[in-house]
Motif scaffolding. Structure first.
Motif, short mmCIF file in Angstrom:
data_model
loop_
_atom_site.label_atom_id
_atom_site.label_comp_id
_atom_site.label_asym_id
_atom_site.label_seq_id
_atom_site.Cartn_x
_atom_site.Cartn_y
_atom_site.Cartn_z
N GLN A 136 0.83 -1.21 0.00
CA GLN A 136 0.00 0.00 0.00
C GLN A 136 0.87 1.27 0.00
OE1 GLN A 136 -3.83 0.16 0.18
NE2 GLN A 136 -3.07 -1.64 -0.95
N ALA A 137 1.82 1.30 -0.93
CA ALA A 137 2.74 2.43 -0.99
C ALA A 137 3.22 2.63 -2.42
CB ALA A 137 3.93 2.20 -0.06
N TRP A 138 3.64 3.87 -2.71
CA TRP A 138 4.23 4.18 -4.00
C TRP A 138 5.71 3.87 -3.96
CZ3 TRP A 138 1.31 5.14 -8.10
CH2 TRP A 138 0.03 5.65 -7.91
N ARG A 139 6.23 3.30 -5.03
CA ARG A 139 7.65 2.97 -5.13
C ARG A 139 8.22 3.66 -6.36
NH1 ARG A 139 10.07 -3.06 -6.35
NH2 ARG A 139 12.27 -2.47 -6.53
N GLY A 140 9.31 4.39 -6.16
CA GLY A 140 9.89 5.16 -7.24
C GLY A 140 10.58 4.31 -8.29
N MET A 141 10.38 4.66 -9.55
CA MET A 141 11.11 4.03 -10.65
C MET A 141 12.44 4.76 -10.83
SD MET A 141 8.10 3.33 -13.51
CE MET A 141 8.99 1.96 -14.28
N ARG A 142 13.40 4.06 -11.40
CA ARG A 142 14.71 4.65 -11.66
C ARG A 142 14.71 5.31 -13.03
NH1 ARG A 142 20.19 1.80 -13.56
NH2 ARG A 142 18.64 0.72 -14.84
N ASN A 143 15.34 6.50 -13.10
CA ASN A 143 15.54 7.13 -14.41
C ASN A 143 16.75 6.45 -15.05
OD1 ASN A 143 16.36 10.45 -15.65
ND2 ASN A 143 15.31 8.78 -16.65
N SER A 144 16.50 5.43 -15.86
CA SER A 144 17.56 4.62 -16.43
C SER A 144 18.47 5.45 -17.33
CB SER A 144 16.95 3.46 -17.23
OG SER A 144 17.94 2.71 -17.88
N TYR A 145 17.88 6.13 -18.29
CA TYR A 145 18.60 7.08 -19.15
C TYR A 145 17.57 7.85 -19.94
CZ TYR A 145 17.74 4.16 -23.27
OH TYR A 145 17.14 3.46 -24.29
N GLY A 146 17.92 9.06 -20.36
CA GLY A 146 17.01 9.85 -21.18
C GLY A 146 15.63 9.94 -20.58
N ALA A 147 14.62 9.54 -21.35
CA ALA A 147 13.23 9.57 -20.89
C ALA A 147 12.75 8.19 -20.44
CB ALA A 147 12.33 10.09 -22.00
N VAL A 148 13.67 7.25 -20.22
CA VAL A 148 13.32 5.87 -19.87
C VAL A 148 13.35 5.69 -18.36
CG1 VAL A 148 13.89 3.44 -20.15
CG2 VAL A 148 14.28 5.03 -22.05
N TRP A 149 12.24 5.17 -17.81
CA TRP A 149 12.11 4.88 -16.38
C TRP A 149 11.92 3.38 -16.22
CZ3 TRP A 149 12.41 9.02 -12.94
CH2 TRP A 149 12.35 10.30 -13.53
N ASP A 150 12.63 2.77 -15.26
CA ASP A 150 12.56 1.31 -15.16
C ASP A 150 12.46 0.83 -13.72
OD1 ASP A 150 15.13 1.68 -14.21
OD2 ASP A 150 16.08 0.30 -15.61
N MET A 151 12.12 -0.47 -13.57
CA MET A 151 12.00 -1.11 -12.26
C MET A 151 12.13 -2.62 -12.42
SD MET A 151 8.81 -1.11 -9.54
CE MET A 151 9.12 0.56 -8.97
N PRO A 152 13.05 -3.25 -11.68
CA PRO A 152 13.08 -4.71 -11.65
C PRO A 152 11.96 -5.23 -10.75
CG PRO A 152 14.79 -3.81 -10.24
CD PRO A 152 14.15 -2.63 -10.92
#
Length: 251
Positions: A189-205
């Protein structure tokens, strides 16, 4: 000699509104621009923003690689009015370009696609402008406009269902920048931040299972705010597919 009351009212309105009017008026910045080679005159699908094919063809291929305006990827997708400074060759209004890549030239702020560079010229004079290679310009940021289009969330080609999710946002209108992206985790029940991988790309394993609920932070002249979108990416998402958010930013 006295002034009528109406004159005082007009004077007061000028004093009150002048700072607002000045703040709303964008000023141009002087710089230089070059262009890069492209057989079809469009952009490149391998740019540093991670836009893929969108970065080649958006805005009719009138795109640009930016140097300091790239801003570690925050500047990806921003739109600028660019006009060159040779009156006999250059169009008065220049052209609008979208930042889709990072690149540095000879003291340039932009390296334009051939189509973008050609559009700086007056009608039928592009062939005379191209040989200059590098030209003096002035530019200012302007709102991106995609009439009839919502923001699309594209699942990046490097994503691997269900273990790794990378996204990039396309057709973002307005003047604001995306500075953070979060995914909702139902189990905690929480928000988890995505990583700014590069440029405009956001990712999460290991992203959460089920439909993807996102929120992203936008910043601009009006400050910062969060935009929350529910079920914006389906639970069976596929790499390379762009999903319609049914939402668009205002200006």
């Amino acid at each position: 000699m006295g002034f009528p009351l109406s004159h005082y009212c007009c004077f007061l309105c000028v004093i009150v509104l002048l700072p607002v009017l000045c703040k709303c008026e964008d000023t141009f910045t002087y710089s230089r621009a070059a262009y890069y080679g492209s057989p079809d005159g469009l952009g490149t699908p391998t740019g540093a923003c991670g836009f893929g094919e969108y970065g080649r063809s958006v805005n009719g291929g009138k795109v640009a690689a930016a140097s300091r305006l790239y801003r570690d990827g925050t500047g990806c997708g921003a739109c600028y009015q660019v006009r060159c400074k040779m009156p006999n060759l250059c169009a008065d209004d220049g052209t609008k370009v979208v930042v889709t890549d990072h690149g540095q030239g000879d003291h340039t702020d932009f390296i334009l696609s051939p189509r973008g560079f050609s559009m700086l010229a007056r009608p039928n004079m592009a062939a005379d402008l191209i040989p200059y290679g590098v030209v003096g310009i002035e530019y200012r940021r302007v709102p991106c406009q995609y009439p009839g289009s919502n923001i699309f969330f594209k699942v990046h080609e490097h994503s691997r269902f269900p273990d790794y999710l990378a996204i990039v946002m396309l057709y973002q209108a307005g003047l604001r920048d995306i500075t953070a992206v979060d995914i909702w985790k139902e189990d905690s029940q929480a928000w988890r931040g995505m990583r700014n991988s590069y440029g405009a790309v956001w990712d999460m394993p290991n992203p959460p299972k089920g439909p993807v609920n996102l929120r992203f932070e936008v910043s601009g002249r009006g400050g910062q705010e969060w935009v929350q979108l529910m079920n914006v990416i389906p639970s069976d998402w596929k790499a390379g597919v762009a999903y319609d958010s049914l939402f668009q930013l205002d200006y």
